[in-house]
Design a protein around this motif. Structure first.
Motif, PDB file in Angstrom:
ATOM      1  N   SER A 147     -36.514  24.078  25.190  1.00  0.00           N
ATOM      2  CA  SER A 147     -37.878  23.605  25.383  1.00  0.00           C
ATOM      3  C   SER A 147     -38.841  24.761  25.150  1.00  0.00           C
ATOM      4  O   SER A 147     -38.604  25.867  25.636  1.00  0.00           O
ATOM      5  N   ASP A 148     -39.918  24.499  24.405  1.00  0.00           N
ATOM      6  CA  ASP A 148     -40.935  25.534  24.199  1.00  0.00           C
ATOM      7  C   ASP A 148     -42.227  25.215  24.957  1.00  0.00           C
ATOM      8  O   ASP A 148     -43.250  25.841  24.745  1.00  0.00           O
TER       9      ASP A 148
ATOM     10  N   ASP B  85     -43.972  22.519  24.615  1.00  0.00           N
ATOM     11  CA  ASP B  85     -44.575  21.395  23.898  1.00  0.00           C
ATOM     12  C   ASP B  85     -43.524  20.392  23.443  1.00  0.00           C
ATOM     13  O   ASP B  85     -43.737  19.193  23.513  1.00  0.00           O
ATOM     14  N   GLN B  86     -42.398  20.904  22.934  1.00  0.00           N
ATOM     15  CA  GLN B  86     -41.337  20.041  22.425  1.00  0.00           C
ATOM     16  C   GLN B  86     -40.000  20.448  23.030  1.00  0.00           C
ATOM     17  O   GLN B  86     -39.838  21.574  23.492  1.00  0.00           O
ATOM     18  N   VAL B  87     -39.069  19.503  22.978  1.00  0.00           N
ATOM     19  CA  VAL B  87     -37.707  19.747  23.438  1.00  0.00           C
ATOM     20  C   VAL B  87     -36.793  19.492  22.251  1.00  0.00           C
ATOM     21  O   VAL B  87     -36.895  18.461  21.589  1.00  0.00           O
ATOM     22  N   TYR B  88     -35.910  20.448  21.970  1.00  0.00           N
ATOM     23  CA  TYR B  88     -35.014  20.376  20.811  1.00  0.00           C
ATOM     24  C   TYR B  88     -33.576  20.210  21.296  1.00  0.00           C
ATOM     25  O   TYR B  88     -33.060  21.062  22.019  1.00  0.00           O
TER      26      TYR B  88
ATOM     27  N   VAL C 206     -33.952  24.445  14.629  1.00  0.00           N
ATOM     28  CA  VAL C 206     -35.197  24.617  15.386  1.00  0.00           C
ATOM     29  C   VAL C 206     -36.122  25.442  14.495  1.00  0.00           C
ATOM     30  O   VAL C 206     -35.852  26.612  14.217  1.00  0.00           O
TER      31      VAL C 206
ATOM     32  N   GLN D  91     -42.928  33.265  20.387  1.00  0.00           N
ATOM     33  CA  GLN D  91     -42.479  31.947  20.865  1.00  0.00           C
ATOM     34  C   GLN D  91     -41.368  32.103  21.900  1.00  0.00           C
ATOM     35  O   GLN D  91     -40.402  32.815  21.676  1.00  0.00           O
TER      36      GLN D  91
ATOM     37  N   THR E 169     -38.708  13.159  29.255  1.00  0.00           N
ATOM     38  CA  THR E 169     -39.204  14.020  28.192  1.00  0.00           C
ATOM     39  C   THR E 169     -38.633  13.568  26.863  1.00  0.00           C
ATOM     40  O   THR E 169     -37.438  13.315  26.765  1.00  0.00           O
ATOM     41  N   ALA E 170     -39.467  13.483  25.831  1.00  0.00           N
ATOM     42  CA  ALA E 170     -38.987  13.127  24.487  1.00  0.00           C
ATOM     43  C   ALA E 170     -38.259  14.326  23.900  1.00  0.00           C
ATOM     44  O   ALA E 170     -38.746  15.434  23.937  1.00  0.00           O
ATOM     45  N   ILE E 171     -37.061  14.085  23.353  1.00  0.00           N
ATOM     46  CA  ILE E 171     -36.236  15.164  22.811  1.00  0.00           C
ATOM     47  C   ILE E 171     -36.178  15.024  21.295  1.00  0.00           C
ATOM     48  O   ILE E 171     -35.929  13.949  20.762  1.00  0.00           O
ATOM     49  N   VAL E 172     -36.419  16.137  20.576  1.00  0.00           N
ATOM     50  CA  VAL E 172     -36.323  16.178  19.120  1.00  0.00           C
ATOM     51  C   VAL E 172     -34.853  16.362  18.786  1.00  0.00           C
ATOM     52  O   VAL E 172     -34.226  17.338  19.183  1.00  0.00           O
TER      53      VAL E 172
END
Length: 143
Positions: free
Chosen positions: A42-43, A45-48, A65, A122, A137-140
């Motif tokens: 997680s950064d 903003d997004q979750v990978y 990523v 980052q 949480t939405a995960i990419v």
């Protein structure tokens, strides 16, 4: 059923069906490891989502990523997720280095949930998916 593992380092166990076999010895009847959900980065903003195997992090479009920071190398570092979902990170000779919890990564290094990986400006935090799914949480998903 007998579980087969290859022991290449006292801290790392590789399943016998993995592609790495060089100089390893087979250990039979290895203890079962507890089930852990898939790791994610997680950064903020997004979750990978990270897949079992090699996950690349860098500026190139084919990285798992992608980081747009100009201080990040094209293939900056690699996160290795083992079949038991334990994780390791190593720097791919990047110009500006990879940092784990503030210390420069010099070799393949074990990482755990809550650890912070910094590349360029980052920062990413390693989590397990179940903890983030509970927060909806939405995960990419990996490419």
């Amino acid at each position: 059923m007998t579980n087969l593992y290859l022991e290449v380092d006292p801290c790392v166990t590789i399943a016998a069906d993995d592609s790495y076999h060089g100089g390893a010895t087979i250990v039979t009847n290895a203890a079962q490891k507890p089930a852990v959900t898939c790791p994610v980065l997680s950064d903020g903003d997004q979750v990978y989502a990270l897949k079992v195997g090699v996950n690349t992090l860098g500026r190139l479009a084919d990285c798992n990523v992608i980081v747009t920071d100009p201080q990040v190398s094209r293939r900056h570092c690699v996160l290795v997720v083992h079949p038991d979902h334990s994780c390791e990170v190593y720097d791919q000779a990047s110009t500006n280095g990879t940092y784990l919890n503030g210390e420069r990564v010099k070799c393949l290094t074990l990482i755990e949930a809550g650890d912070i990986i910094r590349v360029g400006d980052q920062c990413f935090t390693l989590h397990h998916a179940d903890a983030l799914n509970a927060a909806e949480t939405a995960i990419v998903e990996p490419a």
